[in-house]
Design a protein around this motif. Structure first.
Motif, mmCIF file in Angstrom:
data_model
loop_
_atom_site.group_PDB
_atom_site.id
_atom_site.type_symbol
_atom_site.label_atom_id
_atom_site.label_comp_id
_atom_site.label_asym_id
_atom_site.label_seq_id
_atom_site.Cartn_x
_atom_site.Cartn_y
_atom_site.Cartn_z
ATOM 1 N N TYR A 140 -25.060 -45.877 -1.218
ATOM 2 C CA TYR A 140 -24.488 -45.194 -2.053
ATOM 3 C C TYR A 140 -22.982 -44.376 -0.849
ATOM 4 O O TYR A 140 -22.471 -43.670 -1.585
ATOM 5 C CB TYR A 140 -25.235 -44.000 -2.531
ATOM 6 C CG TYR A 140 -25.939 -44.506 -3.816
ATOM 7 C CD1 TYR A 140 -25.259 -45.028 -4.794
ATOM 8 C CD2 TYR A 140 -27.357 -44.634 -3.599
ATOM 9 C CE1 TYR A 140 -25.970 -45.476 -6.069
ATOM 10 C CE2 TYR A 140 -27.890 -45.373 -4.666
ATOM 11 C CZ TYR A 140 -27.454 -45.531 -6.023
ATOM 12 O OH TYR A 140 -28.164 -46.239 -7.148
ATOM 13 N N LEU B 40 -22.760 -42.208 -8.532
ATOM 14 C CA LEU B 40 -22.111 -42.824 -7.557
ATOM 15 C C LEU B 40 -22.226 -44.439 -7.440
ATOM 16 O O LEU B 40 -23.153 -44.935 -8.034
ATOM 17 C CB LEU B 40 -22.790 -42.278 -6.084
ATOM 18 C CG LEU B 40 -22.817 -40.902 -5.932
ATOM 19 C CD1 LEU B 40 -23.329 -40.587 -4.633
ATOM 20 C CD2 LEU B 40 -21.276 -40.332 -6.150
ATOM 21 N N ALA C 90 -26.492 -39.620 -6.095
ATOM 22 C CA ALA C 90 -26.965 -40.986 -6.323
ATOM 23 C C ALA C 90 -27.926 -41.077 -7.222
ATOM 24 O O ALA C 90 -27.934 -42.058 -8.112
ATOM 25 C CB ALA C 90 -27.516 -41.324 -4.979
ATOM 26 N N LYS D 71 -30.088 -49.572 -2.017
ATOM 27 C CA LYS D 71 -28.828 -49.400 -2.596
ATOM 28 C C LYS D 71 -27.889 -48.292 -1.793
ATOM 29 O O LYS D 71 -28.453 -47.441 -1.393
ATOM 30 C CB LYS D 71 -28.951 -48.716 -3.904
ATOM 31 C CG LYS D 71 -29.574 -49.645 -5.143
ATOM 32 C CD LYS D 71 -29.583 -49.151 -6.373
ATOM 33 C CE LYS D 71 -30.268 -50.114 -7.472
ATOM 34 N NZ LYS D 71 -30.275 -49.322 -8.689
ATOM 35 N N THR E 93 -17.071 -43.040 -6.366
ATOM 36 C CA THR E 93 -17.785 -42.594 -7.667
ATOM 37 C C THR E 93 -17.694 -43.482 -8.641
ATOM 38 O O THR E 93 -16.783 -44.698 -8.456
ATOM 39 C CB THR E 93 -17.108 -41.436 -8.357
ATOM 40 O OG1 THR E 93 -15.589 -41.811 -8.777
ATOM 41 C CG2 THR E 93 -16.858 -40.016 -7.172
ATOM 42 N N LYS E 94 -18.539 -43.766 -9.671
ATOM 43 C CA LYS E 94 -18.602 -44.735 -10.587
ATOM 44 C C LYS E 94 -17.423 -44.571 -11.673
ATOM 45 O O LYS E 94 -17.140 -45.605 -12.493
ATOM 46 C CB LYS E 94 -19.730 -44.677 -11.492
ATOM 47 C CG LYS E 94 -21.009 -45.397 -10.821
ATOM 48 C CD LYS E 94 -22.012 -45.413 -11.908
ATOM 49 C CE LYS E 94 -23.224 -46.374 -11.363
ATOM 50 N NZ LYS E 94 -24.302 -46.709 -12.320
ATOM 51 N N ALA F 14 -18.662 -41.303 -0.509
ATOM 52 C CA ALA F 14 -19.000 -42.054 -1.269
ATOM 53 C C ALA F 14 -17.772 -42.476 -2.553
ATOM 54 O O ALA F 14 -17.119 -41.985 -2.558
ATOM 55 C CB ALA F 14 -20.136 -41.482 -2.413
ATOM 56 N N GLY G 133 -21.045 -51.517 -9.718
ATOM 57 C CA GLY G 133 -21.819 -51.758 -8.324
ATOM 58 C C GLY G 133 -21.558 -53.414 -7.874
ATOM 59 O O GLY G 133 -21.987 -53.798 -7.054
ATOM 60 N N GLU H 40 -26.940 -41.242 -10.961
ATOM 61 C CA GLU H 40 -26.279 -42.520 -11.106
ATOM 62 C C GLU H 40 -24.779 -42.186 -11.421
ATOM 63 O O GLU H 40 -24.121 -42.720 -12.094
ATOM 64 C CB GLU H 40 -26.729 -43.319 -12.549
ATOM 65 C CG GLU H 40 -28.261 -43.630 -12.479
ATOM 66 C CD GLU H 40 -28.683 -44.476 -13.771
ATOM 67 O OE1 GLU H 40 -27.939 -44.613 -14.728
ATOM 68 O OE2 GLU H 40 -29.877 -44.630 -13.583
ATOM 69 N N ASP I 8 -23.103 -48.073 -6.167
ATOM 70 C CA ASP I 8 -23.714 -48.815 -5.285
ATOM 71 C C ASP I 8 -22.786 -49.911 -4.442
ATOM 72 O O ASP I 8 -22.183 -50.784 -5.052
ATOM 73 C CB ASP I 8 -25.044 -49.770 -5.847
ATOM 74 C CG ASP I 8 -25.823 -50.545 -4.947
ATOM 75 O OD1 ASP I 8 -25.604 -50.388 -3.616
ATOM 76 O OD2 ASP I 8 -26.501 -51.315 -5.226
#
Length: 450
Positions: A157, A127, A122, A155, A327-328, A325, A40, A125, A129
């Motif tokens: 998302y 997605l 979201a 935050k 993604t992480k 969104a 993020g 965790e 930030d």
């Protein structure tokens, strides 16, 4: 123009709920990470640098406008390659996304997510930030309801793309042929269903084999508030006044065999919309683009009117609508953020989306006469956006989704869906749905009341 969905205070409460719940095991898994180790971080300058440097990202979407938007983006940023993938619509896509999250790999860089599903992804965790990239500065560009659905206590998302205030889409040619007046109340809609099917048993007022999104939207329109949360306490009451009002209304159609059993979104469903055997849809304002792209035979036949109500006074709800969104798991989060920002904030992209029949979430478009007063060739020259923007101001306030709504929707067919299959009382199905949701929520660490 404000589109009410669920209050910001509720969303912040849900964020706290998920953080405090002890086990959200089914929702939380290894989400993978970025190759640069960020979760993020970054800045607005990083976006510009990434767009200039270029690279390759993957985008999951089912919107009719996605292909044209990707082509326009790549023309503007030739160093960037966007791999567009249709991974399925809503639940199908979410299942694939959840599997990729659990596996720690395989998720796209950018993904389409409906508003009801944002909390679940979201809060697990999964997605990125986007606030560090300056996305918080974009708030004023969006109607408050859609924006609040991607903003969780500061935050960010995702970015909103569309919204879905419900309206009545009807085959005017069929209605005219059988002398059916456009219904303004649900009693009139029921009478129209009887008249149409009696005149031609091959035709139905609508098709409905049981859909979780439709059911929750209809309960919402009836004034129901079956879901609420405060701290770690969640209340589920699918026998509240609004839920019962909807069930009693819709039971007449189910038990009277007045609904087509053609599955929604099937080839047969699209064919029925084209040949008039399915004469109307009560659905979100994003539907014009779907009709235009998938029901060519309906061109010039369809029209839009306000959703019928229980007392004739304007009242509607939201159905669908969502955004995108990052993604992480994205290996290039700055580039993915840059694409997302262009996708849902750049004027060229917004215009493509509007021209495809999408219903915007941006305040500028919702109040722009060029959008509001535009005549639709598909809808016989009707200025359908006048009806749809008005609907966006008539959304009933106070409704909220569960913090595990994706799961809730996944078991709908085994509960409420059985009432449709058996042509029996919807209240029994709603009660069965409630019982399973209470058990699931408690298993996830919430304290669920009913």
């Amino acid at each position: 123009m404000t589109i009410m969905r669920k209050g910001t205070a509720f969303r912040r409460t849900v964020f706290a709920v998920a953080a405090a719940a002890l086990s959200v095991g089914a929702l939380t898994a290894c989400s993978g990470g970025n190759t640069d180790g960020t979760t993020g971080g970054g800045s607005a300058d990083d976006i510009e640098a990434a767009l200039e440097a270029g690279g390759e990202i993957t985008y999951w979407s089912w919107t009719p406008s996605a292909e044209a938007q990707v082509a326009a983006f790549q023309a503007k940023y030739p160093n960037v390659k966007v791999n567009l993938v249709n991974a399925g619509t809503n639940t199908e896509e979410y299942t694939k996304l959840q599997n990729a999250i659990k596996a720690g790999s395989g998720a796209p860089d950018v993904v389409q997510i409906e508003y009801y599903a944002f909390p679940q992804f979201a809060l697990s965790e999964s997605l990125l930030d986007l606030a560090p990239y300056g996305f918080g500065d974009l708030e004023s560009a969006y109607a408050s309801g859609p924006w609040g659905s991607v903003d969780f206590d500061g935050k960010i998302y995702g970015l909103p793309q569309d919204s879905g205030p419900m309206a009545l889409f009807y085959n005017k040619s069929v209605f005219d042929q059988y002398g059916i007046a456009v219904p303004t109340t649900w009693d009139e809609y029921y009478d129209a269903a009887q008249k149409l099917h009696a005149a031609d048993p091959t035709k139905y007022i609508t098709a409905d084999t049981g859909d979780s999104g439709f059911t929750t939207s209809m309960i919402w329109q009836a004034g129901g508030t079956p879901f609420s949360a405060e701290g770690t306490d969640v209340t589920i009451d699918l026998q509240d006044d609004g839920s019962k009002k909807f069930a009693e209304n819709w039971n007449r159609l189910i038990e009277g065999d007045l609904l087509s059993t053609t599955p929604s979104w099937s080839d047969e469903w699209f064919k029925g919309l084209g040949d008039g055997s399915i004469a109307s849809l009560v659905i979100g304002a994003w539907m014009p683009g779907v009709l235009e792209s998938s029901v060519e035979d309906g061109a010039g036949k369809w029209a839009v009117a306000p959703i019928p109500t229980y007392d004739g006074q304007p009242a509607t709800s939201e159905n669908g609508g969502g955004g995108q969104a990052v993604t992480k798991q994205s290996k290039n989060p700055a580039l993915a953020a840059g694409f997302l920002k262009w996708l849902n904030n750049d004027e060229e992209s917004l215009q493509i989306f509007a021209e495809s029949g999408g219903f915007p979430s941006t305040t500028a478009q919702l109040s722009d006469p060029a959008f509001v007063d535009k005549e639709s060739e598909y809808f016989g020259g009707q200025q359908i956006n006048q009806v749809l923007t008005e609907a966006s101001s008539d959304v009933v306030e106070g409704f909220s989704y569960l913090p595990f709504q994706v799961y809730a929707n996944s078991i709908y067919g085994d509960t409420v869906g059985q009432a449709y299959a058996n042509k029996s009382d919807l209240n029994a199905g709603l009660t069965a749905w409630q019982d399973q949701l209470v058990q699931y929520g408690n298993d996830q660490g919430f304290s669920v009341n009913k």
